[in-house]
Each structure stands twice: as structure tokens, then as C-alpha cells.
Motif scaffolding. Sequence first.
Motif, PDB file in Angstrom:
ATOM      1  N   TYR A  54      34.189  34.628  47.394  1.00  0.00           N
ATOM      2  CA  TYR A  54      34.623  35.956  46.556  1.00  0.00           C
ATOM      3  C   TYR A  54      34.332  37.325  47.629  1.00  0.00           C
ATOM      4  N   THR A  69      37.914  41.176  42.895  1.00  0.00           N
ATOM      5  CA  THR A  69      38.099  39.809  42.253  1.00  0.00           C
ATOM      6  C   THR A  69      38.142  39.903  40.833  1.00  0.00           C
ATOM      7  N   ASN A  70      38.993  39.181  39.995  1.00  0.00           N
ATOM      8  CA  ASN A  70      39.158  39.099  38.825  1.00  0.00           C
ATOM      9  C   ASN A  70      38.194  38.148  38.149  1.00  0.00           C
ATOM     10  N   GLU A  71      37.631  37.192  39.107  1.00  0.00           N
ATOM     11  CA  GLU A  71      36.808  36.006  38.364  1.00  0.00           C
ATOM     12  C   GLU A  71      35.399  36.556  38.251  1.00  0.00           C
ATOM     13  N   PRO A  72      34.684  36.207  37.330  1.00  0.00           N
ATOM     14  CA  PRO A  72      33.345  36.489  36.954  1.00  0.00           C
ATOM     15  C   PRO A  72      32.258  36.163  38.094  1.00  0.00           C
ATOM     16  N   CYS A  73      31.180  36.939  38.331  1.00  0.00           N
ATOM     17  CA  CYS A  73      30.314  36.617  39.229  1.00  0.00           C
ATOM     18  C   CYS A  73      29.744  35.146  38.944  1.00  0.00           C
ATOM     19  N   PRO A  74      29.721  33.869  39.758  1.00  0.00           N
ATOM     20  CA  PRO A  74      29.416  32.693  39.823  1.00  0.00           C
ATOM     21  C   PRO A  74      27.860  32.384  39.571  1.00  0.00           C
TER      22      PRO A  74
END
Length: 545
Positions: free
Chosen positions: A308, A458-463
Motif C-alpha cells: 500500500y 488507498t481505500n483499504e484500512p491500515c493492516p
Amino acid sequence: MALDRGWLNIAKRHYLRLLHTSEGSRAMPSHRQIDTNPLFYYTSGRWLWNEREQLEARYRRFDVPSLQQAACQAIGANKCMSFKKIGEGNYNKAYRLEMEDGQKIIAKVPHPNAGPQVHTTASEVATMEFARTVLNLPVPRVLAWSATDQNPVRAEYIMMEEASGSQLHEVWQDLPLRRKCDIIREFVDVERKLLSVSFENGVAGCEPAIVTSGPQEVIDHIESTYCIGPITRREFWEKQRSEMQFHGPWTSSAEYLKSVARREIKWINNHANPQEPSKTPWQYTNPQQKSPEAHTALLEKFLTAIPYITAKDPELVSPRLWHPDFHAGNVYIDAQGRISCIIDWQGAWATPVFIGANPPLLLDYGIDMLMKLPENFKALDDTTKDKLKYQVSQSILIHTYEETTVEKNPLMYKVMHHPHGQTLKQLEAFVGSTWDNCLFPFEECLIRVESEWRHFGTNEPCPYHFSAEEIRQHDEEAGTFNKSQELWKELQGVLTDEGYASNESFSKAVEILGDLREVGLSGLEGEDRRSFDKETRWVLDLRSH
């Protein structure tokens, strides 16, 4: 340098434990006999702790008559009349040979700590030839070389033309600002040439070079002449890492970063010894520094974030040649003030641009920009005047660099203004050395990435996630870590955090250690004082030598 009360107070508040070294890491110099022939022995400075190890890493004996004979053969001379060591750094020694007919040649011999045998020398020779003939940079011509010690010289070596002109660091302070601006513009042109060739190969490999940009005749020449890899950066070969299969090739910058993290996880799990005394006993370490689990947990966090946070711009991730030691000591200028030679290509590598490319070290980006002196300048004291003049001159140089970069090297300008670019460079720098150096700054970068995650596109949350308690503990440590940085910044030019002092600053460094010892003693009583006194007496021994 004056030993002012300000940083003595810093030492008293935060460094009482630093002189309290554990058994086995004590800095007492070893008296074991070492060959001190100045041709082979490091003579430019001293280490106040771990000196024997440091000197052995920089000791290289070879057969002098055979090196002289090889030099004569390289340039068709009959006899070498003069052989002299003219310089040495952390990883190499340089010698000047003068022949009977007046010809001069420079021989460079790597130290044992220079990097992987064979690959290091072969890579440097190829890089110099590439930079000189393909990129048209002012680089000494290689006259002869051997990438193995299986020769009469009994050492690897490179023989090259002597650099013409004067080293920039010797004349920089005396140059007028206008001349300095001209040199900075030349730096931009060198950087433009370095970034002009993009390789299709990953960051490094063991295969013929594949070029994706440039004139077709240049592409054909490169692809038929040069190979990329394996990577020769020293951190990939230190200790048991040399036995691991983490030397490339990598298909992308993301794969490269993942490989570095996985390499460290494997090394820590298999080889890290929590009981091993610190080899740099005075450097700040946080409470988790000797916990393999703490290191691997942070490295695993980094691994999850790589897809990301890696740059997406094809230009920024493309592998291109870069000289990481492009500083004033490795640049020569002629009588007209133009760059006449660039040396020390040993550390050059094909790096993803957003990771490796950096502005010149001559520029101090730590200043607040100030383009002209204040109106009350004449009324100020001399110390303030000097600081302001430095601030203005650096501001003008930075402005010149950025203005010229926009015009002539837009890719570099893009690198400099890439969002979170500095954080990504720091992550790459820290990820491969958390155990050997310091865990805290790596954790600091990961916390910063999570806090700024929404800006990474990014639209993903922090992993991964740091708990409130983890951040609280980190913030508590920050004050101590920052004070440690302040101390070493105060000591800059006198003593490094590895214990190194030049011959000129050695006495001052010993004096400072003695003062720090007294500060430590003044804050202790009873058995703690007696123990601290006993374990730091080696400082007094240094004073007596």
C-alpha cells in the motif's frame, strides 16, 4: 569544541547508564599485537571502544612489489619510483604510484569490510566504466583490476587514473557564493545523467541488463556489455546474511522491500543473541532492543504495509543508477571551479528512484529558509551573524538546486516532492538494521505511517495497529531518544556513536569521556558508585595513553 554545561546536564539526566557497560563490551583497547605498518594499518583515527575489531576490519596486507609491477604493466612503465598511501576511508585505502617516466597511477585496495569478495570490485569497475562511457560523467579510467586475491598482489585492487583538480571539501568554504551556485547546478546535471537510464530488471539480479529508455545504440551497447547484480550493498552480506539467498534479483521495489524485511526476520530468528553485549555501549537502545519478538513483530507490520505504501508512479519505482556517497570528499573541481572528477563508485547501485535518490549532502535541508540578511544584521553579535550568513547562503543554494532541478531533472524534483517520501526512505534505511543499530526509529516510522494512513491513497484500512498503550510507551521513550540524538549532534566532528575520533580530535574526545564519567559518578552513591567507578576506569587509561 567547548564542553558546555547544557549537554553535560543532558548526559547527567539521560546517560548515567551509558558508561555502565556490561562485562565483555568494555572499551578497554586490546593489547594483542597487530601489524601497524602504516601501508596496511588504519592510521587516520582511533576508536575509543571496540578498537581492535574496527582496526582488523580495515587492515589489508598485500605484496607491495607485485602491486608496483602490476601498475607498471598497466601503463607500460619500467620502474615505480614512489609508492605512498594517500588516503583511506571506512572501506578502502588509496595509494599513489609514480613511475620513472613521471606517470602517476592510483591503486585502490578494499578493506575486509568492503563487501562481498569478487562482486564488490567487479561491480565498482563496471559501474565506473558505465558512468564514464555511457553517461559521460567525469570518472577516472580504470587501467587494471583484479576482483580476486588469487594473484601475485594477494589482494583485490583497482588501478586507475589520478583524479584531476582539488577535492571540493578542501576549497568549498573559501569559494564565493556565486561559484558555489554554479557547482550546485553541475550537481544537478550529474544527477540528471545518473537517472537518465532506466533498467527493466528488478532492483538487482544476476542477468544481462535490460534498458527501457535511451537512444537505441546506447541500449544495444548496455544490454550487450553489462549485467545487473547481485546486489553488493554491505548490509546484505554482513555476518550470516552472506549465506542467505536474499541478494536478488527482485521483480519490483515492493519485492525488494519485502526481501529486506524477510531477511532480517530470518536472521534475527536464527542468529540474534539477546545476551550478546552491545558493541556500541553508549548508543541509545529502548527496552525492546534485545527482544527478538519485538523486532519480528514490527518487521511483520512493515511487511503487511508494503503493497500500500510503495510508490505507484512507474518512474519513481524504476531502477536507476545512483551514487550514494556523492559528497564533497568524492568530488574534484578544476581551477575554473567546474567538476573535473567523481570518485568512489563502490557503493553505487541500481535503486528504485524513490528510495535511493537524494539531494546533495552539501545542502542543509535542516535550516529555516532565509533568502536575505535582516535589516539589523550589523548590530548583531558575531556568532549570530555567522549563523545568519550560513542560513542565507544555504537557502540560496537550496533555491538554486531546486530551481535548476525543476528545469533540467524533473524526475528528481518528483522524487523530492513525493508524498511521504522521507518516511519511505527512512523505513528502507532502518528496516535492515534494527538489531544491529536501533529499533526505536523504525517503530517511529511505522507509527507515523499508521497515523497518516488516509494520505497514502488507498481505500483499504491500515493492516496493522498500535494500541494506545504501545504509543504511550513509545512517546515516553521519545524524550530519551531525542536527548541521545542531541548529545551525538553536539559531539559531531569530535566523536561518533561508534567511538571513532580522528587523530586531531582524539584528545578532545577522551577529555569529554572523562567529563561524562565524572558526571556519572556525581549522581551515584555507595555500591553503585563503586561499581560504576570500577567499570569505567578504562576512560582514565585512555587519558594516560
